[in-house]
Design an enzyme around this catalytic site. Structure first.
Site, PDB file in Angstrom:
ATOM      1  N   ASN A 132       0.802  -1.237   0.000  1.00  0.00           N
ATOM      2  CA  ASN A 132       0.000   0.000   0.000  1.00  0.00           C
ATOM      3  C   ASN A 132       0.832   1.283   0.000  1.00  0.00           C
ATOM      4  O   ASN A 132       0.400   2.295  -0.544  1.00  0.00           O
ATOM      5  CB  ASN A 132      -1.047  -0.015   1.122  1.00  0.00           C
ATOM      6  CG  ASN A 132      -0.462   0.027   2.494  1.00  0.00           C
ATOM      7  OD1 ASN A 132       0.689  -0.341   2.694  1.00  0.00           O
ATOM      8  ND2 ASN A 132      -1.244   0.452   3.462  1.00  0.00           N
ATOM      9  N   LYS A 155      11.311  -9.098   1.644  1.00  0.00           N
ATOM     10  CA  LYS A 155      10.295  -9.793   0.843  1.00  0.00           C
ATOM     11  C   LYS A 155       9.143  -8.800   0.719  1.00  0.00           C
ATOM     12  O   LYS A 155       8.440  -8.521   1.682  1.00  0.00           O
ATOM     13  CB  LYS A 155       9.822 -11.076   1.543  1.00  0.00           C
ATOM     14  CG  LYS A 155       8.805 -11.882   0.738  1.00  0.00           C
ATOM     15  CD  LYS A 155       7.402 -11.745   1.314  1.00  0.00           C
ATOM     16  CE  LYS A 155       6.380 -12.463   0.480  1.00  0.00           C
ATOM     17  NZ  LYS A 155       5.949 -11.694  -0.724  1.00  0.00           N
ATOM     18  N   HIS A 156       8.983  -8.257  -0.484  1.00  0.00           N
ATOM     19  CA  HIS A 156       7.919  -7.279  -0.695  1.00  0.00           C
ATOM     20  C   HIS A 156       6.672  -8.012  -1.185  1.00  0.00           C
ATOM     21  O   HIS A 156       6.715  -9.202  -1.519  1.00  0.00           O
ATOM     22  CB  HIS A 156       8.377  -6.222  -1.707  1.00  0.00           C
ATOM     23  CG  HIS A 156       7.802  -4.855  -1.456  1.00  0.00           C
ATOM     24  ND1 HIS A 156       6.632  -4.640  -0.757  1.00  0.00           N
ATOM     25  CD2 HIS A 156       8.236  -3.611  -1.798  1.00  0.00           C
ATOM     26  CE1 HIS A 156       6.384  -3.340  -0.698  1.00  0.00           C
ATOM     27  NE2 HIS A 156       7.347  -2.684  -1.317  1.00  0.00           N
ATOM     28  N   SER A 208      -1.378  -8.037   6.976  1.00  0.00           N
ATOM     29  CA  SER A 208      -2.669  -8.454   7.516  1.00  0.00           C
ATOM     30  C   SER A 208      -2.498  -9.347   8.748  1.00  0.00           C
ATOM     31  O   SER A 208      -1.403  -9.845   9.028  1.00  0.00           O
ATOM     32  CB  SER A 208      -3.420  -9.240   6.443  1.00  0.00           C
ATOM     33  OG  SER A 208      -2.679 -10.412   6.158  1.00  0.00           O
ATOM     34  N   GLU A 229       3.201  -5.030  12.485  1.00  0.00           N
ATOM     35  CA  GLU A 229       2.383  -3.835  12.197  1.00  0.00           C
ATOM     36  C   GLU A 229       1.196  -4.318  11.367  1.00  0.00           C
ATOM     37  O   GLU A 229       1.336  -4.546  10.160  1.00  0.00           O
ATOM     38  CB  GLU A 229       3.207  -2.833  11.377  1.00  0.00           C
ATOM     39  CG  GLU A 229       4.373  -2.235  12.121  1.00  0.00           C
ATOM     40  CD  GLU A 229       3.955  -1.172  13.116  1.00  0.00           C
ATOM     41  OE1 GLU A 229       2.763  -0.815  13.143  1.00  0.00           O
ATOM     42  OE2 GLU A 229       4.816  -0.737  13.883  1.00  0.00           O
ATOM     43  N   CYS A 263      -3.604   1.576   6.619  1.00  0.00           N
ATOM     44  CA  CYS A 263      -3.911   0.911   7.894  1.00  0.00           C
ATOM     45  C   CYS A 263      -4.511   1.908   8.882  1.00  0.00           C
ATOM     46  O   CYS A 263      -5.393   1.565   9.653  1.00  0.00           O
ATOM     47  CB  CYS A 263      -2.674   0.251   8.458  1.00  0.00           C
ATOM     48  SG  CYS A 263      -1.269   1.358   8.552  1.00  0.00           S
TER      49      CYS A 263
HETATM   50  P1  NAP Z   1      -0.720  -9.393   3.618  1.00  0.00           P
HETATM   51  O1  NAP Z   1      -1.489 -10.262   2.716  1.00  0.00           O
HETATM   52  O2  NAP Z   1      -0.454  -9.874   4.998  1.00  0.00           O
HETATM   53  O3  NAP Z   1       0.645  -9.066   2.866  1.00  0.00           O
HETATM   54  C1  NAP Z   1       1.660  -8.291   3.455  1.00  0.00           C
HETATM   55  C2  NAP Z   1       3.008  -8.926   3.134  1.00  0.00           C
HETATM   56  O4  NAP Z   1       3.098 -10.172   3.833  1.00  0.00           O
HETATM   57  C3  NAP Z   1       3.176  -9.263   1.657  1.00  0.00           C
HETATM   58  O5  NAP Z   1       4.537  -9.115   1.325  1.00  0.00           O
HETATM   59  C4  NAP Z   1       2.763 -10.732   1.620  1.00  0.00           C
HETATM   60  O6  NAP Z   1       3.274 -11.423   0.512  1.00  0.00           O
HETATM   61  C5  NAP Z   1       3.396 -11.211   2.907  1.00  0.00           C
HETATM   62  N1  NAP Z   1       2.853 -12.449   3.452  1.00  0.00           N
HETATM   63  C6  NAP Z   1       1.562 -12.735   3.713  1.00  0.00           C
HETATM   64  N2  NAP Z   1       1.472 -13.973   4.267  1.00  0.00           N
HETATM   65  C7  NAP Z   1       2.740 -14.453   4.364  1.00  0.00           C
HETATM   66  C8  NAP Z   1       3.313 -15.667   4.842  1.00  0.00           C
HETATM   67  N3  NAP Z   1       2.563 -16.644   5.351  1.00  0.00           N
HETATM   68  N4  NAP Z   1       4.657 -15.816   4.772  1.00  0.00           N
HETATM   69  C9  NAP Z   1       5.433 -14.846   4.270  1.00  0.00           C
HETATM   70  N5  NAP Z   1       4.963 -13.667   3.792  1.00  0.00           N
HETATM   71  C10 NAP Z   1       3.623 -13.468   3.851  1.00  0.00           C
HETATM   72  O7  NAP Z   1      -1.376  -7.970   3.767  1.00  0.00           O
HETATM   73  P2  NAP Z   1      -2.288  -7.209   2.730  1.00  0.00           P
HETATM   74  O8  NAP Z   1      -3.669  -7.654   2.976  1.00  0.00           O
HETATM   75  O9  NAP Z   1      -1.756  -7.248   1.369  1.00  0.00           O
HETATM   76  O10 NAP Z   1      -2.060  -5.720   3.296  1.00  0.00           O
HETATM   77  C11 NAP Z   1      -3.021  -4.983   3.889  1.00  0.00           C
HETATM   78  C12 NAP Z   1      -3.021  -5.150   5.395  1.00  0.00           C
HETATM   79  O11 NAP Z   1      -1.846  -4.568   5.923  1.00  0.00           O
HETATM   80  C13 NAP Z   1      -4.173  -4.419   6.018  1.00  0.00           C
HETATM   81  O12 NAP Z   1      -4.723  -5.181   7.057  1.00  0.00           O
HETATM   82  C14 NAP Z   1      -3.523  -3.166   6.561  1.00  0.00           C
HETATM   83  O13 NAP Z   1      -4.234  -2.538   7.591  1.00  0.00           O
HETATM   84  C15 NAP Z   1      -2.199  -3.689   6.982  1.00  0.00           C
HETATM   85  N6  NAP Z   1      -1.221  -2.604   7.098  1.00  0.00           N
HETATM   86  C16 NAP Z   1      -0.728  -2.306   8.332  1.00  0.00           C
HETATM   87  C17 NAP Z   1       0.157  -1.257   8.484  1.00  0.00           C
HETATM   88  C18 NAP Z   1       0.731  -0.883   9.831  1.00  0.00           C
HETATM   89  O14 NAP Z   1       1.720  -0.182   9.873  1.00  0.00           O
HETATM   90  N7  NAP Z   1       0.174  -1.313  10.942  1.00  0.00           N
HETATM   91  C19 NAP Z   1       0.550  -0.525   7.369  1.00  0.00           C
HETATM   92  C20 NAP Z   1       0.016  -0.867   6.134  1.00  0.00           C
HETATM   93  C21 NAP Z   1      -0.857  -1.927   6.010  1.00  0.00           C
HETATM   94  P3  NAP Z   1       2.389 -11.676  -0.814  1.00  0.00           P
HETATM   95  O15 NAP Z   1       2.103 -10.343  -1.411  1.00  0.00           O
HETATM   96  O16 NAP Z   1       3.312 -12.512  -1.665  1.00  0.00           O
HETATM   97  O17 NAP Z   1       1.155 -12.411  -0.381  1.00  0.00           O
END
Ligand code: NAP
Length: 472
Positions: A132, A155-156, A208, A229, A263
């Site tokens: 994001n 790992k992005h 997430s 986070e 977020c």
């Molecule tokens: P996500 O699916 O968890 O993806 C985030 C990162 O984690 C990606 O690089 C993803 O890779 C990786 N990932 C996910 N599962 C993994 C696993 N089992 N092993 C290794 N890597 C893994 O998150 P999203 O849904 O795209 O992002 C949105 C979420 O992030 C929302 O809930 C938002 O609120 C939160 N967020 C939080 C903050 C904060 O600072 N607190 C900031 C921004 C966003 P892949 O892309 O390859 O799946």
């Protein structure tokens, strides 16, 4: 090839990237480990010079970097440019202040000797980042840990590989040694293997709950320190004394910025009953005036969401909320463009037994609630499994502050946007995760807080060590 850029404005496949190989992973680990050892003997301030060069290069290449991010994940070009500038600000801040903030902290102790805490590097850090804010999320971890001397492996997100490669290239161009930040197009299994490697000492994830739980579990199994986070469903509380125009002026912006995919963008608008009707009417007027279109075009004010998957997920949440009693006050109509657009939508009457009540709506959807007292607003704000940020709006800043102090989140802003700056700690409580990024807290998130006590000679009379009994 799991990593690819698909432009969310027109759904074109722009580029696919080859998966990381075992050789690349081993190379990243061995180069990072060698760099960790080398950096231990070098002054922290030397890295500040490189970090300033990184800031300069970010600014010089702002237009190109901004285009890459916008094509990767669809945000407005002006927002991408702002993100690049914020990254430069963060780099400059740690370049200027990192060495001072990392100076040993003396402790006043009894007669033991001179006690101090050293803030030392621990080793390679694995960072897992989301799409994001494809540069800023990396920089939040990179700048402080570069100063500390922790080499990083990135790992992005699989949909922002262009931004990951561009960020890595800026770091190389600035003259940072190989291993400072190695981007790998790694699978989940490869990330787990890297976390398990004894050369890796920490894990920082932004993403997430699902991703956080999985990566935190691997980190825990391997006893690796980690920070999480995660998501937020922040409350935007409008108190009864607020100026409703000022409140709405903030409200629509925080909900629409980055197509609502932040977020800390407020997702639940909790409004005093005397202002509720007017607030809704004015929020709707602002949402109506948004112009969907090409995010590269300066006339566009509503960007597409980052991917088809994200759009479908959000649409499913709206449908489920409505099927369970929520009302559409505005929106939820298709947008006649091929990209991943969701019309900004206002939901009311989302009751506590609605299955979407506790869900995070990660896109341009505002849930609006009516309350009849400050206490009711506070209780509703805190009735969440998440606890990241929040905003309180009041004509009286002290009144706003008193309410802000009672909200169970990591950050609350009164009468202002929730801004992210390098000197301010960023992070949440409850399901929003643990740990803080940025500020001095983020700087020491992955340091060894090492106690060193230096005495002229042992104090045999000191009862604390228990050695007095052996005194000759
Ligand atoms: P996500 O699916 O968890 O993806 C985030 C990162 O984690 C990606 O690089 C993803 O890779 C990786 N990932 C996910 N599962 C993994 C696993 N089992 N092993 C290794 N890597 C893994 O998150 P999203 O849904 O795209 O992002 C949105 C979420 O992030 C929302 O809930 C938002 O609120 C939160 N967020 C939080 C903050 C904060 O600072 N607190 C900031 C921004 C966003 P892949 O892309 O390859 O799946």
């Amino acid at each position: 090839m799991a990593y690819k850029t698909v432009n969310p404005y027109n759904n074109e496949l722009v580029k696919s990237y080859p998966d990381a190989t075992s050789e690349e992973i081993e190379d990243a680990l061995s180069t990072g480990q060698a760099l960790y050892k080398k950096w231990r003997d070098e002054p922290v301030a030397d890295r500040g010079i490189i970090l300033h060069t990184i800031a300069d290069l970010l600014r010089e290449n702002e237009d190109e970097l901004a285009k890459i991010a916008t094509i990767d994940m669809g945000k407005l070009l002006s927002e991408s440019k702002g993100e690049v500038e914020l990254c430069a600000i963060i780099a400059d801040y740690y370049a200027d202040n990192g060495a001072d903030l990392l100076k040993p902290t003396p402790i006043s102790s009894r007669n033991t000797g001179d006690a101090e805490i050293l803030h030392q590097a621990t080793g390679i850090l694995m960072m897992v980042e989301p799409w994001n804010f494809p540069y800023y999320q990396i920089m939040r971890v990179f700048a402080p840990n570069f100063m500390v001397g922790n080499p990083m492996i990135l790992k992005h997100a699989s949909n922002t590989p262009g931004s990951a490669a561009a960020f890595e290239s800026i770091i190389e161009q600035a003259g940072a040694p190989a291993g400072s930040l190695t981007n790998l197009f790694a699978s989940y299994d490869q990330v787990s293997d890297i976390i398990g490697d004894p050369r890796v000492q920490g894990v920082a994830l932004t993403g997430s709950k699902r991703g956080g739980q999985s990566v935190a579990e691997t980190a825990a199994k391997n006893l690796k320190k980690n920070s999480m986070e995660l998501g937020g469903s922040d409350a935007f509380v409008v108190l009864s004394d607020a100026d409703v125009d000022k409140a709405v002026d903030l409200a629509w912006r925080v909900r629409i910025y980055n197509a609502g995919q932040v977020c800390t963008s407020d997702k639940r608008f909790i409004v005093a009953d005397n202002l509720y009707d007017e607030f809704l009417k004015k929020l709707k007027a602002n949402f109506e005036s948004l112009v969907p279109g090409d995010p590269m075009d300066p006339k566009t004010t509503l960007a597409p969401m980052n991917s088809e998957r994200a759009k479908n997920k959000l649409q499913g949440q709206i449908d489920k909320a409505v099927a369970n009693g929520a009302k559409i006050y505005y929106g939820d109509q298709p947008i006649d463009l091929p990209g991943q657009f969701i019309q900004p939508t206002i939901l009311t009457d989302v009751a506590k037994d609605n299955p979407e009540f506790y869900d995070e709506f990660f896109g341009p959807v505002a849930q609006v609630f009516k309350v009849s007292s400050d206490q009711e607003a506070i209780d509703l704000a805190n009735d969440s499994e998440l606890g990241l940020g929040g905003i309180v709006v009041s004509a009286d800043p002290q009144h706003g502050k008193a309410v802000a102090e009672k909200i169970e989140t990591g950050m609350v802003f009164v009468n202002s946007f929730l801004v992210s700056l390098p000197e301010l700690p960023f992070g949440g409580v409850k399901g929003s995760g643990y740990g803080r990024e940025m500020s001095s807290l983020g700087l020491t998130a992955f340091t060894n807080e090492k106690l060193v006590v230096t005495a002229q000679e042992p104090d045999w009379n000191n009862p604390a060590g228990g050695l007095a009994v052996f005194k000759k």
